[in-house]
Design an enzyme around this catalytic site. Structure first.
Site, PDB file in Angstrom:
ATOM      1  N   ASP A 178     -52.274   8.485  44.268  1.00  0.00           N
ATOM      2  CA  ASP A 178     -52.731   9.462  44.669  1.00  0.00           C
ATOM      3  C   ASP A 178     -51.780  10.650  45.153  1.00  0.00           C
ATOM      4  O   ASP A 178     -50.338  10.281  44.581  1.00  0.00           O
ATOM      5  CB  ASP A 178     -53.555   9.403  45.945  1.00  0.00           C
ATOM      6  N   HIS A 219     -54.934  14.560  49.877  1.00  0.00           N
ATOM      7  CA  HIS A 219     -56.223  13.771  49.349  1.00  0.00           C
ATOM      8  C   HIS A 219     -55.792  12.300  49.613  1.00  0.00           C
ATOM      9  O   HIS A 219     -56.689  11.509  49.794  1.00  0.00           O
ATOM     10  CB  HIS A 219     -56.209  14.121  47.865  1.00  0.00           C
ATOM     11  N   SER A 230     -64.259  11.468  44.481  1.00  0.00           N
ATOM     12  CA  SER A 230     -62.909  10.889  45.122  1.00  0.00           C
ATOM     13  C   SER A 230     -63.160  10.010  46.436  1.00  0.00           C
ATOM     14  O   SER A 230     -62.505   9.282  46.864  1.00  0.00           O
ATOM     15  CB  SER A 230     -62.076  11.868  45.247  1.00  0.00           C
TER      16      SER A 230
END
Length: 550
Positions: A159, A208, A458
């Site tokens: 990520d 994220h 996600s």
């Protein structure tokens, strides 16, 4: 600096990275050279591939011989066409954005009505766990009575990074195994914060990755939130740029590294850009673009196969484009970087949404608190494996929870990013703008963690990845070569699918989201039976059943 939004969260980013530095490699003149990622043809040796790259006018800067992917610089304006023409090479992709979380993530949609959301998660755990309805849906709160996870089980978060300063993540963060494969690129990320542009591990300038990591394995430590597998080790595999873009070579390097180091589970919430679908020979594309997509397809498939063969169980977000992946609509968003997009009819037989449609990837769809498929979530019997809570702000139509932030997924988030977004001030206090969506919790020692809401596939994928980590923890065998535990990915899949909570298609099968304010384009047809269907796959992941609960 403006950040790119990505796929796993319906305002989020994620992607892959792959970069093995070649000692002594010269840095190309910044005004003369262009960076490319070049993929060798099948069966071509590293020596032959490098020779072909040189013959086409390129210089190899770094390479991953295991999968035949090379980072190359060239001052020849025709390098990409020369590389494509070489029988030793599949093609060259100019190094620009080529991966991000599927279709962005919505941090909060707008008009939030509640601060922190309704408490309808597990009680008597960490302070904010009553807001984690996702833990209850996958029965992780019950599972931890049997299995909390094993420190010898490693989960790679491929990520944007991982903020290890958060008290919930610090306890489980593996400094030894974590790596950054994606140096900052000033042109898209802004000025580098450190010399060499390689952010230190344990940081996340995108946000994220930190959110994903918290859902997987936030520690059960009396602070903040707890994850699905609160005792496993978290490994940062930074493959995304701070701006939210992801490049092919960093991704491939991250995947092969995961295989070589014996990482047990890897979560991927992204798709490979600049093409929503990578096609082998789409007639709407130029010859050069076709070659670029063939190179991306080959490079990604090789890397996924490599990691799987080395024992990595792979999880991927199904995407937020609200479409049946087996019956894709015309692609109107590609290329999404570098040039203007154009309409591309997609042939399902020769086009792939990567990595989720790649080999061995467990595809995860997103559900809201009601158990209904999130309106944005991709679906379809062709690629779905399981479903999991990913959040849905618009869930609960007709109730007081409709369009409230509590319908989304709460997890850890970097203080730095929240400050840049104006949601937390310089003193660490939540601003008026952040009151609806940001929470803060501090340990007795005064160390504070920050948390926010996101929604998207996600957010669903890490719930499933956490269950995968619990399966390895429960049934894995000692890994005498690398330490810890290991379990064949095929066995992890079998247990995951066999124990998932089967859920039949809704009635009517054709679901409309007009009540939630969506157009007819969001209508979704659920095909299949209770055992397996396009909305839920084999079912909702069930952590309790997966570790032997009844």
């Amino acid at each position: 600096m403006r950040r790119r939004l990505t796929v796993g969260a319906v305002i989020t980013l994620t992607g892959l990275a792959f970069l093995t530095a070649v000692p002594g490699s010269a840095v190309a003149e910044p005004t003369a050279a262009v960076d490319y990622t070049v993929v060798a043809a099948d069966g071509v040796s590293a020596t032959a591939a490098v020779a072909a790259i040189k013959a086409a006018g390129g210089t190899v800067v770094s390479g991953n011989d295991a999968v035949g992917v090379y980072r190359v610089t060239s001052t020849d304006a025709k390098f990409d066409s020369k590389a494509t023409a070489s029988p030793a090479l599949i093609g060259a992709s100019e190094r620009k954005a080529i991966g991000h979380a599927p279709n962005g993530i919505e941090k909060v949609e707008s008009n939030l009505k509640s601060r922190g959301g309704k408490g309808h998660g597990p009680a008597k755990a960490d302070p904010l766990d009553d807001k984690l309805w996702g833990l209850t849906m996958v029965k992780a709160d019950k599972a931890r009575k049997i299995e909390k996870g094993d420190k010898g089980v490693t989960v790679g978060v491929l990520d944007t990074g991982l903020d290890a300063s958060n008290p919930d993540l610090a306890a489980n963060f593996s400094t030894k195994l974590s790596r950054n494969f994606a140096p900052d690129i000033a042109a898209i990320d802004g000025e580098c914060e450190v010399a060499g542009c390689l952010d230190p591990i344990g940081t996340d300038d995108g946000g994220h990755g930190t959110h994903v990591a918290g859902t997987i394995g936030a520690a059960l430590n009396g602070s903040g939130v707890s994850g699905v597998a609160p005792n496993v080790s978290l490994v940062e595999l930074k493959g995304g740029q701070d701006s939210g873009y992801f490049f092919l070579d960093p991704v491939v390097n991250a995947l092969t590294y995961a295989g070589d180091k014996g990482i047990d589970v890897v979560n991927m919430s992204f798709y490979v850009d600049p093409w929503l679908y990578n096609c082998t020979a789409n007639p709407a594309d130029s010859a050069e673009d076709q070659a670029e997509q063939r190179a991306i397809i080959t490079g990604m498939k090789r890397a996924l196969n490599y990691a799987h063969a080395k024992g990595v169980t792979l999880f991927g977000a199904l995407g937020n484009n609200h479409e049946d992946l087996g019956k894709p609509r015309t692609d109107i968003s590609s290329p999404d970087y570098g040039s203007d997009p154009y309409d591309r009819p997609v042939d399902n037989a020769s086009c792939w949404d990567l990595p989720v449609e790649g080999p061995h990837v467990i595809g995860v769809s997103s559900l809201g608190p009601s158990g209904k498929k999130s309106d944005f979530s991709n679906y379809g019997t062709e690629q779905i494996s399981v479903s999991a809570p990913g959040g849905w702000y618009r869930d609960g139509f007709g109730t007081d929870t409709f369009q409230t932030v509590g319908n989304e997924i709460l997890s850890s988030y970097p203080l730095k990013v929240l400050q840049e977004e104006g949601l937390v001030d310089a003193a660490g206090e939540i601003t008026t703008a952040g009151q609806a969506s940001v929470l803060k919790d501090c340990t007795k020692a005064g160390k504070c963690g920050y948390y926010t809401y996101l929604q998207g596939t996600s957010m669903a994928s890490p719930h499933a990845a956490g269950v995968g980590a619990l399966i390895v923890s429960r049934y894995g065998v000692p890994d005498f070569k690398r330490g810890g535990k290991t379990l064949l990915p095929s066995l992890v899949e079998q247990i995951l699918y066999r124990t998932a909570d089967e859920k039949a298609c809704p009635t009517p099968r054709l679901q409309s989201y007009t009540n939630e304010g969506r157009s007819a384009e969001f209508d979704a047809l659920c095909e299949g039976g209770k055992n397996f269907n396009g909305f839920y796959g084999y079912g909702v992941v069930d952590a309790y059943a997966a570790v032997g609960g009844r």
